[in-house]
Design an enzyme around this catalytic site. Sequence first.
Site, PDB file in Angstrom:
ATOM      1  N   GLU A   1       1.025  -1.353  -0.073  1.00  0.00           N
ATOM      2  CA  GLU A   1       0.076  -0.030   0.089  1.00  0.00           C
ATOM      3  C   GLU A   1       0.956   1.364  -0.156  1.00  0.00           C
ATOM      4  O   GLU A   1       1.953   1.217   0.540  1.00  0.00           O
ATOM      5  CB  GLU A   1      -0.722  -0.030   1.312  1.00  0.00           C
TER       6      GLU A   1
ATOM      7  N   CYS B   1      -4.830  -3.098   2.806  1.00  0.00           N
ATOM      8  CA  CYS B   1      -4.611  -2.881   4.152  1.00  0.00           C
ATOM      9  C   CYS B   1      -5.843  -3.244   5.057  1.00  0.00           C
ATOM     10  O   CYS B   1      -5.978  -4.272   5.298  1.00  0.00           O
ATOM     11  CB  CYS B   1      -4.143  -1.511   4.519  1.00  0.00           C
TER      12      CYS B   1
ATOM     13  N   ASN C   1      -7.212   5.724  -2.149  1.00  0.00           N
ATOM     14  CA  ASN C   1      -5.872   4.788  -1.769  1.00  0.00           C
ATOM     15  C   ASN C   1      -6.034   3.269  -2.697  1.00  0.00           C
ATOM     16  O   ASN C   1      -7.079   2.548  -2.439  1.00  0.00           O
ATOM     17  CB  ASN C   1      -6.061   4.392  -0.285  1.00  0.00           C
TER      18      ASN C   1
ATOM     19  N   LYS D   1      -9.305   1.666  -2.355  1.00  0.00           N
ATOM     20  CA  LYS D   1      -9.521   0.823  -0.804  1.00  0.00           C
ATOM     21  C   LYS D   1     -11.094   1.438  -0.261  1.00  0.00           C
ATOM     22  O   LYS D   1     -11.582   2.408  -0.351  1.00  0.00           O
ATOM     23  CB  LYS D   1      -8.682   1.587   0.162  1.00  0.00           C
TER      24      LYS D   1
ATOM     25  N   GLU E   1      -6.762   8.580   7.299  1.00  0.00           N
ATOM     26  CA  GLU E   1      -6.861   8.231   5.981  1.00  0.00           C
ATOM     27  C   GLU E   1      -8.381   8.969   5.649  1.00  0.00           C
ATOM     28  O   GLU E   1      -8.670   9.077   4.288  1.00  0.00           O
ATOM     29  CB  GLU E   1      -6.983   6.716   5.998  1.00  0.00           C
TER      30      GLU E   1
ATOM     31  N   ASN F   1       0.145  -0.939   5.482  1.00  0.00           N
ATOM     32  CA  ASN F   1       1.079  -0.107   6.337  1.00  0.00           C
ATOM     33  C   ASN F   1       0.349  -0.102   7.778  1.00  0.00           C
ATOM     34  O   ASN F   1      -0.625   0.537   8.027  1.00  0.00           O
ATOM     35  CB  ASN F   1       1.166   1.359   5.836  1.00  0.00           C
TER      36      ASN F   1
HETATM   37  N1  CDV Z   1      -3.288   1.531   6.474  1.00  0.00           N
HETATM   38  C1  CDV Z   1      -4.113   0.986   7.474  1.00  0.00           C
HETATM   39  O1  CDV Z   1      -5.099   0.638   6.826  1.00  0.00           O
HETATM   40  N2  CDV Z   1      -3.719   0.730   8.446  1.00  0.00           N
HETATM   41  C2  CDV Z   1      -4.711  -0.203   9.511  1.00  0.00           C
HETATM   42  C3  CDV Z   1      -4.382   0.395  11.169  1.00  0.00           C
HETATM   43  C4  CDV Z   1      -4.899   1.872  11.216  1.00  0.00           C
HETATM   44  C5  CDV Z   1      -4.987  -0.453  11.870  1.00  0.00           C
HETATM   45  C6  CDV Z   1      -4.644  -1.446   9.459  1.00  0.00           C
HETATM   46  O2  CDV Z   1      -5.687  -2.019   9.239  1.00  0.00           O
HETATM   47  O3  CDV Z   1      -3.545  -2.356   9.444  1.00  0.00           O
END
Ligand code: CDV
Length: 309
Positions: free
Chosen positions: A46, A168, A106, A123, A142, A193
């Site tokens: 990501e 993510c 994203n 996303k 975000e 991330n």
């Molecule tokens: N980049 C993300 O989506 N990070 C989230 C954190 C904030 C929990 C994740 O689900 O890993």
Amino acid sequence: MRKLTVAAAQLGPIQKAESREVVVKRMLALLDDARGKGADLVVYPELALTTFFPRWYMTDQTEVDTWFESEMPNAATQPLFDAAAKANIALSIGYAELTPDGHHFNTQILTDKTGKIVGKYRKVHLPGHVEFDTERAFQHLEKRYFEPGDLGFPVFRALGGIFGMMVCNDRRWPESYRVMGLQGVEMIVLGYNTPSVNSQKSVEGPEQRLFHNRLSVQAGAYQNSTFVVAVAKAGDEDGHPLIGGSLIVDPNGVILAEAKTEGDELLVATVDLDDTKFGKDTIFDFKRHRRIEHYGRITSQTGVVLPPE
Ligand code: CDV
């Protein structure tokens, strides 16, 4: 048999001051390693081209937009697309997308082996908050910088199989996998991330975060009988640590490869996409076993509705 060699190209940290050109050089080194190992597909994390900028609170939209790509490929990423095409390797890359009509997403893309983009995902599950939050140890903005994805969870025929993407936080939501499972997905690729410590609960550290990562990805793979390739951006970005733990998981939920470092690291697995068939034809034969008459709440309700007292 439908053999495919997939590489998870985990990236170590990218500092705020580092340019896309410097990052692309590191991505090229991983691509070269993947080429030597016979990869058909290389998956990057990501927001692979920059630091995880949603940790920084910004009020100037011009500054925000400097973290976004208005074209893909562009001058910074063209060398990667060119090298991949020359090596006959498909790519999946996460980046912040600014559309021609001013929307911010994203995004994760999939190319074929000629460098042509054959799939795009934006996303859906955006974590975090919109305004500066004084209660958190650090920010996760975000919801301030991105709009929720508007493409749903599409799948794409590519590389002799059926591919889907997520980004993510999507990996924690069974709905993300199931919507693609219902389209016969055979390999889901995703980047993440994930801060090593929960900004709202400091006792939740890297061990638990790595556990939740494995738990979500392994369950999603098993319950939809699909391969999942989950790729981290890891390590310490300007004092903000991110977990590693990139994974390649098979349709039984078994881990085929797992990152050992928090730096640039390549994981490679040769898989047979036909191994998705058994689960899809038996215990997770959705057509025979799903009971949609009982699932209405999944699409009609967001929050919890408690039973009457
Ligand atoms: N980049 C993300 O989506 N990070 C989230 C954190 C904030 C929990 C994740 O689900 O890993």
